[in-house]
Design a protein around this motif. Structure first.
Motif, short mmCIF file in Angstrom:
data_model
loop_
_atom_site.label_atom_id
_atom_site.label_comp_id
_atom_site.label_asym_id
_atom_site.label_seq_id
_atom_site.Cartn_x
_atom_site.Cartn_y
_atom_site.Cartn_z
N ALA A 455 0.83 -1.21 0.00
CA ALA A 455 0.00 0.00 0.00
C ALA A 455 0.86 1.26 0.00
O ALA A 455 0.56 2.24 -0.70
CB ALA A 455 -0.94 0.00 1.20
N ALA A 456 1.95 1.27 0.78
CA ALA A 456 2.83 2.43 0.80
C ALA A 456 3.52 2.63 -0.55
O ALA A 456 3.69 3.76 -1.02
CB ALA A 456 3.87 2.26 1.91
N ARG A 457 3.88 1.54 -1.21
CA ARG A 457 4.52 1.66 -2.52
C ARG A 457 3.54 2.22 -3.55
O ARG A 457 3.91 3.08 -4.37
CB ARG A 457 5.03 0.30 -2.96
CG ARG A 457 5.80 0.32 -4.27
CD ARG A 457 6.29 -1.09 -4.60
NE ARG A 457 7.14 -1.58 -3.51
CZ ARG A 457 7.62 -2.83 -3.49
NH1 ARG A 457 7.30 -3.70 -4.44
NH2 ARG A 457 8.40 -3.21 -2.49
N ARG A 462 1.61 7.01 -6.84
CA ARG A 462 0.52 7.88 -7.23
C ARG A 462 0.80 9.35 -6.91
O ARG A 462 0.29 10.25 -7.56
CB ARG A 462 -0.76 7.46 -6.53
CG ARG A 462 -1.29 6.12 -6.99
CD ARG A 462 -2.49 5.70 -6.15
NE ARG A 462 -2.97 4.37 -6.53
CZ ARG A 462 -3.93 3.73 -5.88
NH1 ARG A 462 -4.52 4.32 -4.82
NH2 ARG A 462 -4.30 2.51 -6.26
N THR A 463 1.60 9.62 -5.87
CA THR A 463 1.86 11.01 -5.45
C THR A 463 2.82 11.66 -6.45
O THR A 463 3.89 11.11 -6.75
CB THR A 463 2.47 11.02 -4.06
OG1 THR A 463 1.59 10.36 -3.15
CG2 THR A 463 2.70 12.46 -3.59
N PRO A 464 2.48 12.81 -7.03
CA PRO A 464 3.39 13.47 -7.98
C PRO A 464 4.62 14.02 -7.26
O PRO A 464 4.55 14.37 -6.07
CB PRO A 464 2.53 14.60 -8.56
CG PRO A 464 1.52 14.88 -7.50
CD PRO A 464 1.24 13.55 -6.86
N PRO A 465 5.73 14.09 -7.94
CA PRO A 465 6.94 14.63 -7.29
C PRO A 465 6.77 16.11 -6.99
O PRO A 465 6.05 16.83 -7.69
CB PRO A 465 8.03 14.41 -8.35
CG PRO A 465 7.30 14.32 -9.64
CD PRO A 465 5.97 13.70 -9.32
#
Length: 468
Positions: A455-457, A462-465
């Protein structure tokens, strides 16, 4: 006759034509079904995407400045085509494979059955090997129980600076001396009270004979004498069987002595070098199983230690209560009977009751039937206190075995291994339960950690840089 032959030939030709036509129709039907089963689905929009016409570009004049070239438009992203899906288009025909025609429940039952049969065969082989090496197996199990009782004392001495060899040797000799004193006390009490008990048994037999004559049975002296003569004749005619039984008894005595010596030898080394023996046993396991069993081993040993210490405490309370009861009722040899009940109480729930029947029989032949009945009442009352108060209070949550499991385990152990099997059945069940529970919880914890990492991966992808 000629017309009949021609008619028969015509009918045969017609039947052949019909059969060939039916065969052709069946082949075409099967071919159509196969085509339906393996026909790939068409994409949602099969029409091609029309290419955009290039825009006309104006040519610069002789006096006009050329405009900067426009940036090329990005090419449209390719539309992914849907994968080929095999559909049946609603045709309910014959299954593709014979396995699909078997109901799901029957397939599950069949696969579970052969796995259970394989497991049963493996257990049968294990029990067969244990039966062949029963002396070694009982010696090792007995040494484990004794070591679980004595090892906390050895650990306490080592924590207070006593050398390992001295601590193990001193505790082992103390335990051996305690067992010897208990055996000597039982023999001494029996030999001291043997003459009194024998005289009371004779008096009880005479009372039983008088009751058979004057009681509701109304037997005669001749009938009783004939019955006694028949018993004597049966004993004299079965001399060979009695002799073979005595030889078997001698063999059993030799086996018991060998088992006891081997158990003492194994107990000493378990007390002296138990940690190294456990590490050596772990090295024999596969590499991926060592960590799991290394964590399950201490928990299993703690369960065994709690079981043995709790059982000794419960057996001592049973022996004291029953011994006081039979002493107050006037039954002879109360102390030896209490020791026998103490040893029998190592079989949970039923051991003290079974060994207590000896006290009931002695009370029956030495006193009155009313006294024997009162001894039986004392036994049942103590057993109820043990099952409902002592076992849950003393053992607590260290040994989580249901009473039904205890009774069934004792019965199965007595069938497989006799008295020794009945003694080791319950601790074996308790240790197995602890190991299985630890391994299950470990697998669940590992699965939870793996799920959290996945889940953390996914959240990190999904989170943009962050923008600079």
């Amino acid at each position: 006759m000629a017309r009949g032959g021609k008619a028969f030939k015509a009918v045969a030709k017609g039947v052949a034509v019909v059969a060939s036509a039916a065969a052709v129709i069946e082949r075409r039907r099967r071919a159509a079904m196969a085509a339906d089963f393996h026909e790939p689905a068409l994409p949602a929009d099969p029409s091609p995407v029309p290419a955009e016409a290039p825009a006309p570009t104006a040519l610069p004049g002789p006096r006009e400045e050329s405009a900067p070239a426009a940036a090329p438009a990005p090419a449209p992203a390719a539309v992914p085509t849907a994968p080929a899906v095999h559909t049946s288009h609603g045709h309910f025909g014959r299954p593709a494979t014979p396995a699909e025609a078997v109901p799901w429940g029957l397939r599950v039952a069949a696969e579970s059955t052969w796995r259970l049969l394989l497991l049963g065969g493996a257990l049968y082989v294990v029990f067969y090997i244990v039966d062949m090496l029963r002396l070694v197996a009982f010696a090792v199990l007995a040494s484990l129980l004794i070591s679980a009782l004595l090892e906390p004392t050895v650990s306490w001495l080592r924590r207070h600076g006593v050398p390992r060899s001295l601590a193990a040797g001193g505790v082992f000799m103390s335990g051996l001396a305690g067992i010897g004193l208990v055996g000597w006390f039982v023999v001494w009490q029996v030999s001291t009270n043997l003459e009194t008990v024998t005289s009371k048994v004779k008096a009880g037999v005479d009372q039983l004979r008088d009751w058979l004559i004057t009681g509701p049975l109304h037997l005669t002296e001749q009938q009783i004498t004939d019955f006694a003569n028949q018993i004597t004749k049966a004993i004299s005619t079965n001399t060979e069987q009695i002799t073979s039984a005595s030889i078997t008894g001698a063999q059993i005595a030799v086996e018991v002595l060998t088992t006891v010596l081997l158990a003492f030898f194994t107990t000493f080394f378990l007390l002296y070098d138990g940690e190294r023996i456990w590490n050596w046993a772990l090295r024999g396991l596969p590499r991926h199983s060592r960590y799991a069993m290394a964590g399950a081993g201490p928990k299993a040993w703690a369960t065994l230690t709690a079981y043995v210490r709790g059982t000794v405490c419960v057996a001592f309370i049973d022996a004291v209560c029953i011994g006081i009861g039979i002493q107050l009722l006037g039954v002879p040899m109360a102390l030896p009977l209490a020791v026998i009940i103490f040893l029998g109480a190592f079989v949970p729930l039923v051991g003290a009751l079974v060994t207590g029947t000896v006290a009931v029989l002695i009370a029956l032949v030495t006193t009155t039937p009313w006294t024997a009945l009162m001894v039986l009442v004392v036994l049942i009352a103590v057993q109820q206190i043990e099952g409902h108060i002592l076992q849950p209070l003393i053992l607590g949550r260290a040994v989580r075995v249901h009473p039904l499991g205890v009774v069934l385990g004792v019965a199965a152990g007595s069938i497989i291994g006799g008295i020794g099997g009945a003694i080791v059945a319950v601790p074996l069940i308790a240790v197995t339960n602890t190991v299985v529970t630890h391994l299950r919880r470990r697998n669940e914890a590992g699965q939870a950690v793996f799920t959290a990492l996945e889940a953390a991966r996914e959240a990190a992808t999904r989170t943009p840089p962050p923008t600079p």
